[in-house]
Design an enzyme around this catalytic site. Structure first.
Site, PDB file in Angstrom:
ATOM      1  NE  ARG A 146      -5.128   1.088  -5.499  1.00  0.00           N
ATOM      2  CZ  ARG A 146      -6.030   0.457  -6.231  1.00  0.00           C
ATOM      3  NH1 ARG A 146      -7.527   0.830  -6.628  1.00  0.00           N
ATOM      4  NH2 ARG A 146      -5.439  -1.025  -6.221  1.00  0.00           N
ATOM      5  CB  CYS A 148       2.037   8.540   6.392  1.00  0.00           C
ATOM      6  SG  CYS A 148       2.221   8.249   8.381  1.00  0.00           S
ATOM      7  CG  ASN A 180      -9.944   0.547  -2.483  1.00  0.00           C
ATOM      8  OD1 ASN A 180     -11.048  -0.557  -2.951  1.00  0.00           O
ATOM      9  ND2 ASN A 180      -9.556  -0.356  -3.122  1.00  0.00           N
ATOM     10  CD  GLU A 181      -7.965  -3.754  -3.710  1.00  0.00           C
ATOM     11  OE1 GLU A 181      -8.683  -4.855  -4.444  1.00  0.00           O
ATOM     12  OE2 GLU A 181      -6.682  -3.122  -4.714  1.00  0.00           O
ATOM     13  CB  CYS A 221       4.571   5.280   5.026  1.00  0.00           C
ATOM     14  SG  CYS A 221       5.471   6.811   5.410  1.00  0.00           S
ATOM     15  CB  CYS A 253       7.252   9.908   7.651  1.00  0.00           C
ATOM     16  SG  CYS A 253       5.830   8.994   8.777  1.00  0.00           S
ATOM     17  CB  CYS A 294       6.039   5.777  10.227  1.00  0.00           C
ATOM     18  SG  CYS A 294       4.258   5.596   9.227  1.00  0.00           S
ATOM     19  CD  GLU A 312     -12.473  -4.381  -6.542  1.00  0.00           C
ATOM     20  OE1 GLU A 312     -11.384  -4.450  -7.026  1.00  0.00           O
ATOM     21  OE2 GLU A 312     -12.195  -2.999  -5.208  1.00  0.00           O
ATOM     22  CD1 TRP A 329      -5.109  -0.843 -13.352  1.00  0.00           C
ATOM     23  CD2 TRP A 329      -3.108  -0.076 -12.348  1.00  0.00           C
ATOM     24  NE1 TRP A 329      -5.681  -0.842 -12.472  1.00  0.00           N
ATOM     25  CE2 TRP A 329      -4.309  -0.391 -11.855  1.00  0.00           C
ATOM     26  CE3 TRP A 329      -2.319   0.286 -12.286  1.00  0.00           C
ATOM     27  CZ2 TRP A 329      -4.075   0.456 -10.488  1.00  0.00           C
ATOM     28  CZ3 TRP A 329      -1.869   0.659 -10.655  1.00  0.00           C
ATOM     29  CH2 TRP A 329      -3.177   0.270  -9.854  1.00  0.00           C
TER      30      TRP A 329
END
Length: 661
Positions: A105, A109, A143-144, A153, A155, A158, A304, A312
């Site tokens: 997930r 970028c 999310n988060e 990133c 690249c 960026c 949460e 995990w």
């Protein structure tokens, strides 16, 4: 709002004929809100430009019939495979120049124009579609944010955005070269287009460049979310917008991110498989909740809350009977007006097959379900009365993302950590049952009798003036080692001795120091022997300042270790080392007594006291973080409104007491 308990729900993971059973069980449990869809981009847009909201509509409508409202998550944390295949430029690049691929997930970028275009389209489509749905009450963009992006990133997109960010900040490349000290190692640039992202180097890094890079990354995330919130507010003006934070996580400055939100939310995992042995400590959990409250200085939600074993590839410990209720009510005690559990049912597929929820894989209610159901039955009416009430601490601890960034870049001692130092001070107050606020360095210092500002490494004239004004007006300020070392661009100060201009406030100067590597130093405070660690400032005291503690070993034995200086109507303490736990406790006891700060009560070790108040009501929470019977005492005017026998706690029990104020 009347919403206090909910759950994160993933109907797309289960057969439709199960959905109504889930809704029935949620209602029976007392849940009134769900969060959905934050990882469902492919389900919502299975092919480019072709949206399918029917399945989510059905889930929202079904839950609505059972009195359960929905928070919609935008799915931008999980771009689909068709996008990554057709537009591979959206994939992020790490410090070593490697492309991070599809399959987890946050494989995106956030500066990439193509990706931003897809984000705008799906968020707009969702906002337009749900703007008038009576069962949708709010939104969670992404999310988060910041999670999974720590070395991302770098690249070309960026790089160009970083160059533009620097040009906007500095105006000319000469100013950039000066701010970064680029004369060192021939690092000068002739134009902004030459500036690199900080990919891995042969040796060493420019600390000023790294600080700006961290600040740029934070600003990029804030802008990424703002683009979504602007769209949602345009089409859904009656819906709230929140985002799930991660406590002391630092990729993005949460104070800045919070400016775009109606309130912040937080993900609280006391038994996270990813954490070290200190994570489950009551003080660590409490500090995390208090810092989240500080990001907007208002009530927050838990988006949460742990509801089972986390895991995990590997798993954490199983919460013991009572711990899930304890952790839930600890969140409430520190200012949460709603607690949403992660997750409803353990997933049978993918990475989170062992991140347990309220229901097990079988979907049959068990111990966790019934424990939380009973807690919700008792707690929900109280939370209705408490809604909007807040803790009102008399102690503030200054917390700064920029200070943290600078000390991550150059910790100086590998065992010295900004956030750990913050939490060590917090723990000493926690152990004395004294509530604490965190406050940004541009926040309202005047609210606090005692203000602790550890490791004020970066300094500027505005912040200096704020500290002078606070003490002059009667505040008790605590400054520590490594204060005033650098300017705001991360260049060392050279115009005077440490701690710079603040030496007028501390009544002392630091002429030398010792970085303790694999060593401890003895210190004496109030005729008691203590231990100093990691760092020792060697302090020269000016006339009028008082020496409170001295070193008792090494070549600076007998030299001041802790000082106190009266200034205006207040005073400033200077702590030139990192005290160990006993030393810290003794100092905090001395300073809180001097500031006239009283504890909430007395309690056995392992018991936490916390408070919320509003108007004429105050509530005290007594939380037993151990599996043993414990006792506590508070003012006799409080009456028990939650729990069995006031003053006596069973293992993991929580009691709530109330009085008029």
């Amino acid at each position: 709002m009347g919403i206090h308990f909910g759950v994160d729900y993933y109907p797309e993971h289960w057969q439709r004929d199960r959905w109504e059973t889930d809704a029935e069980l949620m209602k029976e449990m007392g849940l009134t809100v769900v969060r959905m869809a934050e990882f469902s981009w492919h389900k919502l847009e299975p092919q480019e430009g072709k949206y399918d909201f029917a399945w989510l509509d059905d889930a929202i409508d079904l839950l609505g019939r059972y009195g359960i409202r929905t928070i919609v998550g935008t799915p931008t944390a999980a771009p689909p495979a068709w996008m990554a295949n057709r537009y591979p430029e959206i994939l992020p690049v790490d410090r070593e120049g490697r492309i991070r691929g599809f399959g987890g997930r946050h494989h995106d970028c956030q500066s990439n124009a193509v990706y931003r275009g897809f984000v705008r389209k799906i968020v707009t489509a969702m906002a337009v579609h749900y703007k008038d749905n009576p069962n949708v009450i709010g939104w969670q963009p992404d999310n988060e944010l910041g999670n999974s992006h720590h070395d991302l990133c770098m690249c070309e997109s960026c790089r160009k955005n970083f160059q533009g960010w620097l040009e906007k900040k500095y105006g000319t490349v000469d100013r950039l070269n000066e701010a970064w000290g680029n004369a060192f190692w021939s690092q000068e640039y002739n134009e902004f287009s030459e500036v690199f992202t900080p990919r891995i180097t042969v040796t060493g890094e420019n600390p000023s460049a790294m600080l700006d890079w961290k600040c740029f990354c934070s600003d990029l995330i804030v802008d990424f979310m703002k683009e979504q919130t602007d769209i949602i507010r345009k089409h859904c003006p009656n819906h709230f917008i929140t985002h799930n934070y991660m406590g002391f996580a630092d990729k993005v400055d949460y104070y800045d991110l919070g400016k775009e939100l109606d309130f912040v939310s937080h993900d609280q995992y006391p038994g996270g498989f990813f954490a070290d042995e200190s994570h489950g400590r009551g003080d660590i959990l409490a500090s995390t909740l208090d810092v989240v409250r500080s990001y907007k200085n208002k009530n927050f939600w838990i988006m949460e809350q742990q509801s089972g074993i986390t895991g995990w590839e590997v798993m954490g410990r199983a919460p013991a009977p009572g711990q899930l209720s304890l952790w839930s009510l600890q969140s409430v005690a520190h200012g949460a007006d709603a607690v949403v559990y992660f997750r409803w049912r353990v997933c049978a597929m993918g990475t989170e097959q062992y991140w347990h929820g309220i229901l097990p894989h079988s979907g049959n209610p068990g111990r966790r379900y019934y424990e939380l159901k009973e807690m919700i039955r008792k707690a929900a009416p109280l939370m209705e009365k408490m809604e909007g009430s807040m803790p009102a601490p008399e102690v503030g601890i200054v917390y700064s993302f920029r200070q943290n960034y600078a000390l991550q870049i150059q910790p100086q001692n590998p065992n010295m950590s900004y956030t750990e130092q913050i939490q060590e001070y917090y723990r000493a107050f926690y152990d004395r049952q004294i509530p604490v606020d965190f406050v940004p360095d541009d926040g309202d210092f005047g609210k606090y009798k005692l203000l602790v500002a550890p490791l004020q490494y970066l300094m500027n004239s505005e912040l200096e003036e704020r500290y002078f004004r606070y003490v002059k007006n009667g505040g008790h300020l605590v400054l520590t080692m490594r204060t005033g070392v650098k300017d705001e661009t991360n260049i060392c100060m050279t115009d005077r001795e440490l701690p710079g201009r603040l030496s007028e406030l501390t009544g002392s100067e630091v002429l030398d120091y010792d970085c303790l590597r694999d060593a401890r130093v003895s210190a004496v405070f109030q005729n008691e022997s203590h231990t100093a660690r990691n760092w020792c400032d060697i302090i020269t005291v000016k006339e009028g300042a008082e020496v409170l503690a001295v070193y008792a070993s090494e070549f600076y034995a007998g030299e001041p270790c802790v000082t106190k200086n009266e200034y205006g109507q207040g005073c400033c303490y200077y702590i030139g080392t990192e005290p160990d736990e006993a030393f810290m406790a003794a100092l905090v006891r001395y300073m809180t007594d001097a500031a006239g700060i009283a504890a909430l009560g007395n309690a056995d070790e392992g018991v936490e006291l916390a408070a919320r108040e509003k108007a004429d009501r105050r509530w005290i929470f007594a939380l037993n973080h151990t599996d043993m019977e414990k006792t506590y005492s508070v003012d006799s005017s409080y009456r028990l409104v939650y729990g069995e026998e006031a003053g006596k706690l069973n293992g993991y029990e929580v009691q709530i007491l109330e009085r008029k104020i």
